[in-house]
Design an enzyme around this catalytic site. Structure first.
Site, PDB file in Angstrom:
ATOM      1  N   ASN A  28       0.807  -1.226   0.000  1.00  8.32           N
ATOM      2  CA  ASN A  28       0.000   0.000   0.000  1.00  8.32           C
ATOM      3  C   ASN A  28       0.839   1.274   0.000  1.00  8.32           C
ATOM      4  O   ASN A  28       0.364   2.319  -0.458  1.00  8.32           O
ATOM      5  CB  ASN A  28      -0.929  -0.029   1.233  1.00  8.32           C
ATOM      6  CG  ASN A  28      -1.511   1.327   1.548  1.00  8.32           C
ATOM      7  OD1 ASN A  28      -2.490   1.752   0.922  1.00  8.32           O
ATOM      8  ND2 ASN A  28      -0.909   2.042   2.495  1.00  8.32           N
ATOM      9  N   TYR A  81       3.404   8.955 -11.412  1.00 11.22           N
ATOM     10  CA  TYR A  81       2.463   8.178 -10.586  1.00 11.22           C
ATOM     11  C   TYR A  81       1.676   7.188 -11.445  1.00 11.22           C
ATOM     12  O   TYR A  81       1.508   6.019 -11.080  1.00 11.22           O
ATOM     13  CB  TYR A  81       1.533   9.175  -9.895  1.00 11.22           C
ATOM     14  CG  TYR A  81       0.605   8.603  -8.859  1.00 11.22           C
ATOM     15  CD1 TYR A  81       1.054   8.272  -7.582  1.00 11.22           C
ATOM     16  CD2 TYR A  81      -0.750   8.425  -9.132  1.00 11.22           C
ATOM     17  CE1 TYR A  81       0.183   7.766  -6.624  1.00 11.22           C
ATOM     18  CE2 TYR A  81      -1.622   7.924  -8.180  1.00 11.22           C
ATOM     19  CZ  TYR A  81      -1.157   7.598  -6.930  1.00 11.22           C
ATOM     20  OH  TYR A  81      -2.019   7.097  -5.973  1.00 11.22           O
ATOM     21  N   LYS A 119       1.576   3.133 -11.212  1.00  8.47           N
ATOM     22  CA  LYS A 119       0.335   2.426 -10.890  1.00  8.47           C
ATOM     23  C   LYS A 119      -0.075   1.469 -12.020  1.00  8.47           C
ATOM     24  O   LYS A 119      -0.594   0.376 -11.757  1.00  8.47           O
ATOM     25  CB  LYS A 119      -0.774   3.428 -10.566  1.00  8.47           C
ATOM     26  CG  LYS A 119      -0.509   4.251  -9.303  1.00  8.47           C
ATOM     27  CD  LYS A 119      -0.330   3.367  -8.074  1.00  8.47           C
ATOM     28  CE  LYS A 119      -0.302   4.164  -6.775  1.00  8.47           C
ATOM     29  NZ  LYS A 119      -0.146   3.300  -5.588  1.00  8.47           N
TER      30      LYS A 119
HETATM   31  P1  NAP Z   1      -1.138   8.697   2.769  1.00  2.00           P
HETATM   32  O1  NAP Z   1      -2.324   9.069   3.619  1.00  2.00           O
HETATM   33  O2  NAP Z   1      -0.243   9.765   2.272  1.00  2.00           O
HETATM   34  O3  NAP Z   1      -0.282   7.582   3.564  1.00  2.00           O
HETATM   35  C1  NAP Z   1       0.853   7.044   2.963  1.00  2.00           C
HETATM   36  C2  NAP Z   1       1.433   5.959   3.849  1.00  2.00           C
HETATM   37  O4  NAP Z   1       2.563   5.404   3.172  1.00  2.00           O
HETATM   38  C3  NAP Z   1       1.945   6.445   5.177  1.00  2.00           C
HETATM   39  O5  NAP Z   1       1.729   5.440   6.140  1.00  2.00           O
HETATM   40  C4  NAP Z   1       3.443   6.636   4.931  1.00  2.00           C
HETATM   41  O6  NAP Z   1       4.252   6.544   6.092  1.00  2.00           O
HETATM   42  C5  NAP Z   1       3.715   5.467   4.013  1.00  2.00           C
HETATM   43  N1  NAP Z   1       4.907   5.600   3.180  1.00  2.00           N
HETATM   44  C6  NAP Z   1       5.209   6.572   2.287  1.00  2.00           C
HETATM   45  N2  NAP Z   1       6.397   6.338   1.698  1.00  2.00           N
HETATM   46  C7  NAP Z   1       6.858   5.173   2.229  1.00  2.00           C
HETATM   47  C8  NAP Z   1       8.029   4.397   2.045  1.00  2.00           C
HETATM   48  N3  NAP Z   1       8.984   4.764   1.159  1.00  2.00           N
HETATM   49  N4  NAP Z   1       8.177   3.263   2.762  1.00  2.00           N
HETATM   50  C9  NAP Z   1       7.228   2.873   3.657  1.00  2.00           C
HETATM   51  N5  NAP Z   1       6.096   3.561   3.864  1.00  2.00           N
HETATM   52  C10 NAP Z   1       5.913   4.700   3.170  1.00  2.00           C
HETATM   53  O7  NAP Z   1      -1.626   7.923   1.460  1.00  2.00           O
HETATM   54  P2  NAP Z   1      -3.025   7.225   1.105  1.00  2.00           P
HETATM   55  O8  NAP Z   1      -3.891   8.222   0.433  1.00  2.00           O
HETATM   56  O9  NAP Z   1      -3.526   6.462   2.264  1.00  2.00           O
HETATM   57  O10 NAP Z   1      -2.535   6.226  -0.054  1.00  2.00           O
HETATM   58  C11 NAP Z   1      -2.219   4.859   0.197  1.00  2.00           C
HETATM   59  C12 NAP Z   1      -2.054   4.152  -1.130  1.00  2.00           C
HETATM   60  O11 NAP Z   1      -3.244   4.307  -1.897  1.00  2.00           O
HETATM   61  C13 NAP Z   1      -0.927   4.713  -2.000  1.00  2.00           C
HETATM   62  O12 NAP Z   1      -0.308   3.678  -2.717  1.00  2.00           O
HETATM   63  C14 NAP Z   1      -1.668   5.633  -2.954  1.00  2.00           C
HETATM   64  O13 NAP Z   1      -0.947   5.815  -4.148  1.00  2.00           O
HETATM   65  C15 NAP Z   1      -2.934   4.835  -3.169  1.00  2.00           C
HETATM   66  N6  NAP Z   1      -4.053   5.620  -3.655  1.00  2.00           N
HETATM   67  C16 NAP Z   1      -4.555   6.668  -2.947  1.00  2.00           C
HETATM   68  C17 NAP Z   1      -5.634   7.377  -3.452  1.00  2.00           C
HETATM   69  C18 NAP Z   1      -6.245   8.533  -2.738  1.00  2.00           C
HETATM   70  O14 NAP Z   1      -7.143   9.190  -3.317  1.00  2.00           O
HETATM   71  N7  NAP Z   1      -5.870   8.823  -1.496  1.00  2.00           N
HETATM   72  C19 NAP Z   1      -6.181   7.037  -4.698  1.00  2.00           C
HETATM   73  C20 NAP Z   1      -5.641   5.968  -5.387  1.00  2.00           C
HETATM   74  C21 NAP Z   1      -4.579   5.263  -4.861  1.00  2.00           C
HETATM   75  P3  NAP Z   1       4.686   7.883   6.940  1.00  2.00           P
HETATM   76  O15 NAP Z   1       3.418   8.390   7.566  1.00  2.00           O
HETATM   77  O16 NAP Z   1       5.664   7.416   7.938  1.00  2.00           O
HETATM   78  O17 NAP Z   1       5.224   8.846   5.926  1.00  2.00           O
END
Ligand code: NAP
Length: 247
Positions: free
Chosen positions: A90, A155, A159
């Protein structure tokens, strides 16, 4: 409960979608380890949440982009909990900008975390899952990998790459009891999207047939299904969870 005696690792499980998935897996009886990059306090709070369901939780500060580091993470989880049944890839970041302004580090940073991180963790995890003859790998992709959103060349490439990777690994390990699927979320309300301009968000909202942004729990529900006992005949797929945004 659906996931009694299962062990799960959710990368990037300290916030947002990963946090919701970690808690939902724990609610179904799994032992859940999360990894994160820097936010110790957020990770500790998620472990408390996991343990509040009565199961075992653990947090590991570990960068998925590091090949050795990711392998050490997977091995440490398996050692701590006695195996690894469910891997949720994730962890992800964005570095959005139009192509002509995109720097090499914007490209490398996103590809290293979002795509190479999936390779790193999966490669280590399948070794354990093969021995167990059971595994569920769930990769968090994005609708950005299906449709072209300006400013997201890095990105989207990562993906879309995850979806291709998913199909290949599903074929390579299907006979070993390991399924591999992706979830492609649409617009989910997390820290990742909170900084986007209101006008941009309103424009997206108007294109979502169900009339709301997604919440992390919308993704967690699908992850629980894909991790659970009734989804064993689904592999190599991408499940789009976007309120209809891309139809
Ligand atoms: P988020 O709230 O920004 O959280 C990201 C998480 O990833 C945090 O726990 C962060 O840890 C961790 N992280 C970042 N870089 C890392 C690394 N190099 N190694 C280990 N952990 C790392 O993101 P989110 O929105 O929940 O997104 C989660 C996933 O869903 C991602 O893959 C994102 O691309 C995908 N996604 C999100 C959306 C959306 O609309 N939000 C849509 C489509 C896909 P820290 O807190 O310690 O930095």
């Amino acid at each position: 409960m659906l996931l009694n005696n299962r062990v799960a690792l959710v990368t990037g499980g300290s916030r947002g979608i990963g946090k919701a998935i970690a808690l939902a897996l724990a609610e179904q009886g799994a032992s859940v380890a999360i990894s994160y990059k820097s936010n110790d306090e957020a990770a500790a709070a998620v472990v408390e949440g996991i343990e509040s369901y009565g199961g075992r939780g653990a947090a590991f500060r570990s960068d998925v982009a590091g090949f050795e580091e990711a392998a050490e993470l997977v091995d440490a989880v398996a050692e701590r909990f006695g195996g690894l049944d469910i891997l949720v890839n994730n962890a992800g970041i964005t570095r959005d900008t139009l192509l002509l302004r995109m720097k090499e580090e914007d490209w490398d940073g996103v590809l290293d975390t979002n795509l190479k991180g999936v390779f790193n963790c999966t490669r280590a995890a399948v070794k354990i899952m093969m021995r167990q003859r059971f595994g569920r790998i769930i990769n968090i992709a994005s609708v950005a990998g299906l449709s072209g959103i300006p400013g997201q060349a890095n990105y989207a490439a990562a993906k879309a790459g995850i979806m291709g990777f998913t199909r290949v690994v599903a074929r390579e390990f299907g006979s070993r009891g390991i399924t591999v699927n992706s979830i492609a979320p649409g617009f989910i309300d997390t820290d990742m999207t909170s900084g986007l301009q209101d006008e941009y968000k309103q424009g997206i909202l108007q294109r979502i047939p169900v009339g709301r942004f997604g919440v992390p729990e919308d993704i967690a529900a699908v992850a629980v299904f894909l991790a659970g006992p009734t989804s064993g005949y689904i592999t190599g797929q991408t499940v789009v969870v976007d309120g209809g945004l891309t139809i």
